[in-house]
Design an enzyme around this catalytic site. Structure first.
Site, short mmCIF file in Angstrom:
data_model
loop_
_atom_site.label_atom_id
_atom_site.label_comp_id
_atom_site.label_asym_id
_atom_site.label_seq_id
_atom_site.Cartn_x
_atom_site.Cartn_y
_atom_site.Cartn_z
N PHE A 11 0.66 -1.19 -0.01
CA PHE A 11 -0.08 0.20 0.00
C PHE A 11 0.78 1.12 0.10
O PHE A 11 0.87 2.06 -1.06
CB PHE A 11 -0.98 -0.03 1.28
N ILE A 12 1.54 1.47 1.07
CA ILE A 12 2.24 2.78 1.18
C ILE A 12 3.61 2.95 0.34
O ILE A 12 3.88 3.70 -0.57
CB ILE A 12 2.74 3.05 2.56
N THR A 120 5.93 2.86 12.84
CA THR A 120 4.64 2.94 12.99
C THR A 120 4.51 3.53 14.59
O THR A 120 5.09 3.24 15.52
CB THR A 120 3.77 1.59 13.02
N ASP A 121 3.26 4.24 14.72
CA ASP A 121 3.06 4.88 16.22
C ASP A 121 2.67 3.59 17.09
O ASP A 121 2.73 3.96 18.33
CB ASP A 121 2.11 5.79 15.94
N GLU A 122 2.47 2.34 16.70
CA GLU A 122 2.06 1.45 17.56
C GLU A 122 3.10 1.04 18.33
O GLU A 122 2.88 0.29 19.38
CB GLU A 122 1.50 0.30 16.82
N TYR A 147 2.71 -7.83 15.97
CA TYR A 147 3.29 -7.12 14.88
C TYR A 147 3.83 -5.89 15.55
O TYR A 147 4.95 -5.40 15.25
CB TYR A 147 1.70 -6.59 14.20
N LYS A 151 7.86 -4.37 14.98
CA LYS A 151 8.15 -3.10 14.56
C LYS A 151 9.02 -2.53 15.67
O LYS A 151 10.05 -1.63 15.28
CB LYS A 151 7.01 -2.19 14.40
N ARG A 270 -10.93 -7.34 18.85
CA ARG A 270 -9.47 -7.85 18.77
C ARG A 270 -8.83 -8.10 19.82
O ARG A 270 -8.79 -7.16 20.77
CB ARG A 270 -8.61 -6.83 17.79
P1 NAD Z 1 1.34 -3.65 3.21
O1 NAD Z 1 1.18 -5.12 3.94
O2 NAD Z 1 0.29 -2.98 2.23
O3 NAD Z 1 2.84 -3.76 2.24
C1 NAD Z 1 3.85 -4.36 2.73
C2 NAD Z 1 4.53 -5.02 1.40
O4 NAD Z 1 5.83 -5.36 1.83
C3 NAD Z 1 3.83 -6.02 0.94
O5 NAD Z 1 3.90 -5.61 -0.52
C4 NAD Z 1 4.78 -7.30 0.93
O6 NAD Z 1 4.57 -8.12 -0.08
C5 NAD Z 1 6.20 -6.52 1.19
N1 NAD Z 1 6.91 -7.44 2.05
C6 NAD Z 1 6.47 -7.98 3.34
N2 NAD Z 1 7.67 -8.78 3.69
C7 NAD Z 1 8.56 -8.62 2.89
C8 NAD Z 1 10.14 -9.27 2.66
N3 NAD Z 1 10.57 -9.66 3.86
N4 NAD Z 1 10.65 -8.62 1.63
C9 NAD Z 1 10.14 -8.04 0.73
N5 NAD Z 1 8.90 -7.27 0.65
C10 NAD Z 1 8.18 -7.96 1.93
O7 NAD Z 1 1.88 -2.51 4.44
P2 NAD Z 1 1.81 -0.99 4.24
O8 NAD Z 1 0.22 -0.36 4.94
O9 NAD Z 1 2.22 -0.44 3.00
O10 NAD Z 1 3.06 -0.49 5.40
C11 NAD Z 1 4.21 -0.20 4.63
C12 NAD Z 1 5.13 0.07 5.75
O11 NAD Z 1 4.51 1.15 6.58
C13 NAD Z 1 5.31 -1.24 7.07
O12 NAD Z 1 6.67 -1.24 7.65
C14 NAD Z 1 4.32 -0.62 8.08
O13 NAD Z 1 4.86 -1.30 9.42
C15 NAD Z 1 4.53 0.99 7.89
N6 NAD Z 1 3.28 1.70 8.65
C16 NAD Z 1 2.08 1.42 8.14
C17 NAD Z 1 1.11 2.20 8.63
C18 NAD Z 1 -0.39 1.85 8.04
O14 NAD Z 1 -1.46 2.76 8.25
N7 NAD Z 1 -0.43 1.02 6.99
C19 NAD Z 1 1.13 3.25 9.33
C20 NAD Z 1 2.65 3.43 9.99
C21 NAD Z 1 3.67 2.56 9.49
O1 TDX Z 2 -12.97 -4.85 10.10
C1 TDX Z 2 -12.43 -4.36 10.91
N1 TDX Z 2 -13.13 -3.39 12.01
C2 TDX Z 2 -12.63 -2.79 12.97
O2 TDX Z 2 -13.37 -2.34 13.80
C3 TDX Z 2 -11.06 -3.86 11.02
C4 TDX Z 2 -10.02 -4.59 10.06
C5 TDX Z 2 -10.33 -3.09 12.06
N2 TDX Z 2 -11.14 -2.47 12.82
C6 TDX Z 2 -10.62 -1.64 13.75
C7 TDX Z 2 -9.35 -1.89 14.48
C8 TDX Z 2 -8.62 -0.56 14.76
O3 TDX Z 2 -9.08 0.01 16.03
O4 TDX Z 2 -10.19 -0.20 13.11
C9 TDX Z 2 -9.26 0.16 13.54
C10 TDX Z 2 -8.01 0.17 12.47
O5 TDX Z 2 -7.86 -1.45 12.18
P1 TDX Z 2 -6.58 -1.59 11.05
O6 TDX Z 2 -6.99 -1.12 9.82
O7 TDX Z 2 -6.46 -3.20 11.14
O8 TDX Z 2 -5.22 -0.86 11.58
P2 TDX Z 2 -4.51 -0.69 13.02
O9 TDX Z 2 -4.39 -1.99 13.85
O10 TDX Z 2 -4.82 0.67 13.69
O11 TDX Z 2 -3.01 -0.73 12.47
C11 TDX Z 2 -2.78 0.16 11.30
O12 TDX Z 2 -2.17 1.35 11.62
C12 TDX Z 2 -0.53 1.12 12.08
C13 TDX Z 2 -1.99 -0.46 10.23
O13 TDX Z 2 -2.47 -1.67 9.80
C14 TDX Z 2 -0.37 -0.85 10.68
O14 TDX Z 2 0.24 -1.50 9.78
C15 TDX Z 2 0.10 0.41 11.11
O15 TDX Z 2 1.29 0.11 11.84
#
Ligand code: NAD
Ligand code: TDX
Length: 331
Positions: A11-12, A120-122, A147, A151, A270
């Protein structure tokens, strides 16, 4: 500057690759992704001719060494990223989020390259709903899930390699991202695609949990600023000061999509569910002059709904697979 983007089919990472290619500011853009269930190569189709894509894992030390040797800077997105999955099977999280980061650090150390690690802020755990405080660069680590523990471990490895071996590293901890190309297992795209398919949105527990939402393009603009102007050795927190509880998000999506606002269901919570995240972005705002361009969550959600409505072929297969996983865990 030649750049290696890890996890660039996620995604990102994919949004970042589209952004850096469009900027024209970089030389070679090399992308490594293991093409896990979370990846979608279609996300990179618009820039296929402008990047070098390598299918492989950051857990493969020899491959990582070869790729790092050929670039100036590494931006590490590669990770297992979904909390619910980490509760079912933590092993892939250790592999990607710990071993993968260790390999990258050893490679940048050997070849004298710069690395930016996306976190991540988590890692800070959660806040009470009435806590006036927010996370800052000085907040103690207190991760809740497998997770977030992996991180947090990765962040510690990056700091140790910077201090002990002089690796040129920066770290960013960002809040919850939303926007186009997010996997449908995540909260906002899961609810949008449910509504599109005639299924009710599913809210965990009470739905009072608060997330601090940021549009993925604002996160990536912050990352570009850190890679270009960030001080080596520093950590930057990234957030758009947009705290909203889960029920409010679902009601907004239902309104946008023309459904009654209470057309959702509560499902089991969860385990260990973090209550609230909140970022104080003061440092990156003051030091690097970054600020979010998406200031209006309603408009950002409307654009995201439009993207998922227009791109069913991008998400249809992943949706079927993700809902099978949710059916097994009962959420
Ligand atoms: P995502 O799951 O959509 O994408 C992760 C990608 O990494 C996938 O394409 C996957 O195939 C690839 N991948 C996983 N393990 C791998 C490996 N060992 N080698 C090569 N590729 C690998 O995740 P995202 O939401 O895009 O998150 C990207 C980064 O940002 C992560 O490090 C996550 O912790 C961080 N992050 C995400 C959020 C959020 O809200 N989604 C917020 C803060 C930080
Ligand atoms: O179906 C759902 N219903 C629901 O209530 C899902 C999938 C989630 N939730 C809740 C759980 C959380 O309170 O929504 C909130 C967001 O859930 P997620 O999208 O799973 O995100 P979260 O667990 O907050 O983590 C995300 O933000 C920080 C990303 O997945 C992480 O990769 C990132 O580090």
């Amino acid at each position: 500057m030649d750049i290696l983007v890890t996890g660039g089919a996620g995604f990102i990472g994919s949004n970042y690759v589209l952004q850096v290619v469009a900027s024209g500011c970089y030389g070679r853009v090399v992308v490594i992704d293991s093409l896990s269930y979370a990846a979608n190569v279609a996300s990179l189709a618009p820039v296929a001719g402008a990047i070098e894509f390598v299918e492989g894992s950051t857990a493969d030390a020899a491959l990582v060494d070869r790729l790092v040797a050929g670039v100036d800077v590494v931006v590490n997105f590669a990770a297992e990223s979904h909390n619910d999955n980490s509760l079912n099977d933590p092993r892939p999280f250790l592999e990607s989020n710990i071993i993968g980061v260790w390999n990258l650090l050893e490679a940048v150390r050997r070849h004298g390259k710069r690395i930016h690690h996306v976190s991540t802020d988590e890692v800070f755990g959660d806040l009470q709903l009435d806590d006036p405080g927010r996370f800052t660069e000085g907040t103690a680590y207190r991760p809740s899930s497998p997770y977030s523990a992996t991180k947090a471990g990765a962040d510690h490895l990056v700091r140790a390699w910077a201090r002990s071996f002089g690796v040129r590293a920066t770290i960013s901890n960002c809040s919850n991202n939303y926007g186009p190309r997010q996997h449908v297992e995540k909260f906002i795209p899961r609810q949008i695609t449910n509504i599109l398919l005639g299924e009710k949105p599913k809210i965990y527990g009470t739905g009072k949990n608060v997330r601090d939402w940021i549009h993925v393009e604002d996160h990536n603009r912050a990352l570009e600023a850190i890679v270009e102007r960030g001080r080596v050795g520093e950590t930057y927190l990234i957030g758009a000061e947009c705290e909203v509880d889960n029920v409010t998000i679902v009601r907004a999506l239902l309104r946008i999509m023309g459904k009654p606002e209470d057309w959702f269901e509560f499902v089991s919570d969860r385990p260990g569910h973090d209550l609230r995240y909140a970022i104080d972005p003061g440092k990156i705002v003051t030091e690097l002059g970054w600020g979010p361009e998406f200031q209006d969550l309603q408009a950002g959600l409307e654009a995201t709904v439009a993207w998922y409505s227009d791109n069913e072929q991008w998400w249809a297969a992943a949706k079927t697979a993700a809902e099978k996983v949710y059916a097994v865990i009962g959420r």
